[in-house]
Design an enzyme around this catalytic site. Sequence first.
Site, PDB file in Angstrom:
ATOM      1  N   CYS A 382      41.097  38.595  41.300  1.00 44.76           N
ATOM      2  CA  CYS A 382      41.781  39.578  40.694  1.00 44.76           C
ATOM      3  C   CYS A 382      41.075  41.028  40.931  1.00 44.76           C
ATOM      4  O   CYS A 382      41.294  41.606  42.159  1.00 44.76           O
ATOM      5  CB  CYS A 382      42.162  39.486  39.470  1.00 44.76           C
ATOM      6  N   HIS A 508      44.206  34.296  39.750  1.00 34.94           N
ATOM      7  CA  HIS A 508      43.124  33.629  39.074  1.00 34.94           C
ATOM      8  C   HIS A 508      42.898  32.007  39.170  1.00 34.94           C
ATOM      9  O   HIS A 508      43.466  31.522  38.610  1.00 34.94           O
ATOM     10  CB  HIS A 508      43.187  34.012  37.552  1.00 34.94           C
ATOM     11  N   GLU A 510      40.637  30.335  38.614  1.00 37.83           N
ATOM     12  CA  GLU A 510      39.848  29.739  37.508  1.00 37.83           C
ATOM     13  C   GLU A 510      40.547  29.083  36.398  1.00 37.83           C
ATOM     14  O   GLU A 510      40.210  28.319  35.794  1.00 37.83           O
ATOM     15  CB  GLU A 510      38.942  30.809  36.683  1.00 37.83           C
TER      16      GLU A 510
END
Length: 549
Positions: A382, A508, A510
Amino acid sequence: MTRYIFCTGGVVSSVGKGVTAAALGRILKARGLKVAIQKLDPYLNVDPGTMSPYQHGEVFVTVDGAETDLDLGHYERFIDENLSRNSNVTAGQVYAEVINKERRGDYLGGTIQVIPHITNEIKRRILQIPKETGAEIVLVEVGGTVGDIESLPFLEALRQMRSDIGRKHTFYIHVTWLPHLGATNELKTKPTQHSVRELRSIGIQPNMIVARSDYEVDQELCEKIALFCDVDEQAVVPMVTTKIIYEIPLNMEKLGIGDYLMKGLKLKERRKPTWRTWTRLTKETRRKKPEVEIALVGKYVELQDAYMSVKESVKHAALSLGVDAKINWVHSSDLERDRSWEPVGNSNGIIVPGGFGDRGIEGKIMAAQLARENKVPYLGLCLGMQLMVVEFARNVLNEEFANSTEFDPATPYPVIDLMPDQRGVTDMGATMRLGLYTCDLRPGTIAVEAYGRKRVEERHRHRFEFNNAYRSVFEAHGMRFSGINPDNNLVEIAELKDHPFMVGSQFHPEFLSRPTRPHPLFVAFLKAVCNRAGVQTPADNHKEILLQN
Ligand code: GLN
């Protein structure tokens, strides 16, 4: 009939309720039951999206775009189910709903009170979960510590649930902390006794006590807790701090908690839990492996919880490649102040994670420059992608004043700019581009190679984007836009052509990584890190973990 397991916390906050609830969820799922988890947060913010990560840690984003507590990240990683916005309820949401109804006149004539109006709204939100998910068991974790003023309405709602839906269908777990006295080298149970007394004064008698501790807890201590707190000896569960959180369900299973819970809730298991994958996972974690170092250049590095999912994603990817990844936490302001690479040290890879606001921005841009010029693998998440673009504009395109308009609204070269639909947005809460969006991957790129697919969906949380006016000049100089949103032509992934791995994503990744399903971008990044470090990786190891899942 749905069963409910309620987890409260005692003695201190941050005691590990979230991981406890997540691990219990895994234990029940391993028996073939459909499980959902919900977090109730007693603070008055509507969601943690407007809180500083220093206050709250990471903001976890769900598929449907809710900004939620980081415990939801633990839940998703442990039970491997996508949760929705209803999985995180805050006092702010509850009060806002009740007050809106009052203004509409829904309660005309009535006096609005904590009991029953607020407690009813809390219960409605708990009961919503099985309707929405079809879950047979809902685990509900209450944030904060018993004794806090603000958690009282939540605890009262949980107390009422016992009589509303029956004793057989509710189970109360209290997670407490056993302090250790150095002088006498002993663990103390008194704070636990007080905390349970407090809970009982509210009308809740726990069925199980999870006693957290940094030291081994002996049988005698468990017996003492059982006696004073009036629970079965079997229902006092010592939970010693471990560095490997994915071991917790296995440890709990060994202590017989799964069977105790099933009995307590009158449930029949659909299958015997095997734990093959998890045992393998934790054995592999414990095995001594070659180590690679990664620098995580961030703004909140003193509080690693602010990067919880990034930290976990690195672990998952490293594990799948048979290596240990040590994260060197680098403060971006330090890089900026000292104008030195030293903090990045021996790292063979750099991650620049998400963030907001201009503190330390120049340090992150320096990190991107270091990675580009020295061909160090770089993963930008990001903001990390946006700054990789700014660095490229400044140092490759020689546009000295290039910037994101987030940090310099008057920049003559706005390579990152506010998204059109963000213009005119004045409210800060829940107004970003949030949740799942599609990304098409361009053939022949690092990204498509990493994913092994042409189209993916990833979670987002941002207001700014790559400014498409600059696309062709960037491409002419060696940046590739390897992921594009097909609906609005927004850049989702940028990467460098002549670089082993310099990739930034607007989303994102993650939030999608799971212990047994590492995220492809993290795996590809870690592979590049290992290459640079000269560490061999059994390339297909992670596929094996996948197959066993
Ligand atoms: N501040 C940037 C934006 O709003 C990046 C956000 C992030 O990293 N999550 O676009």
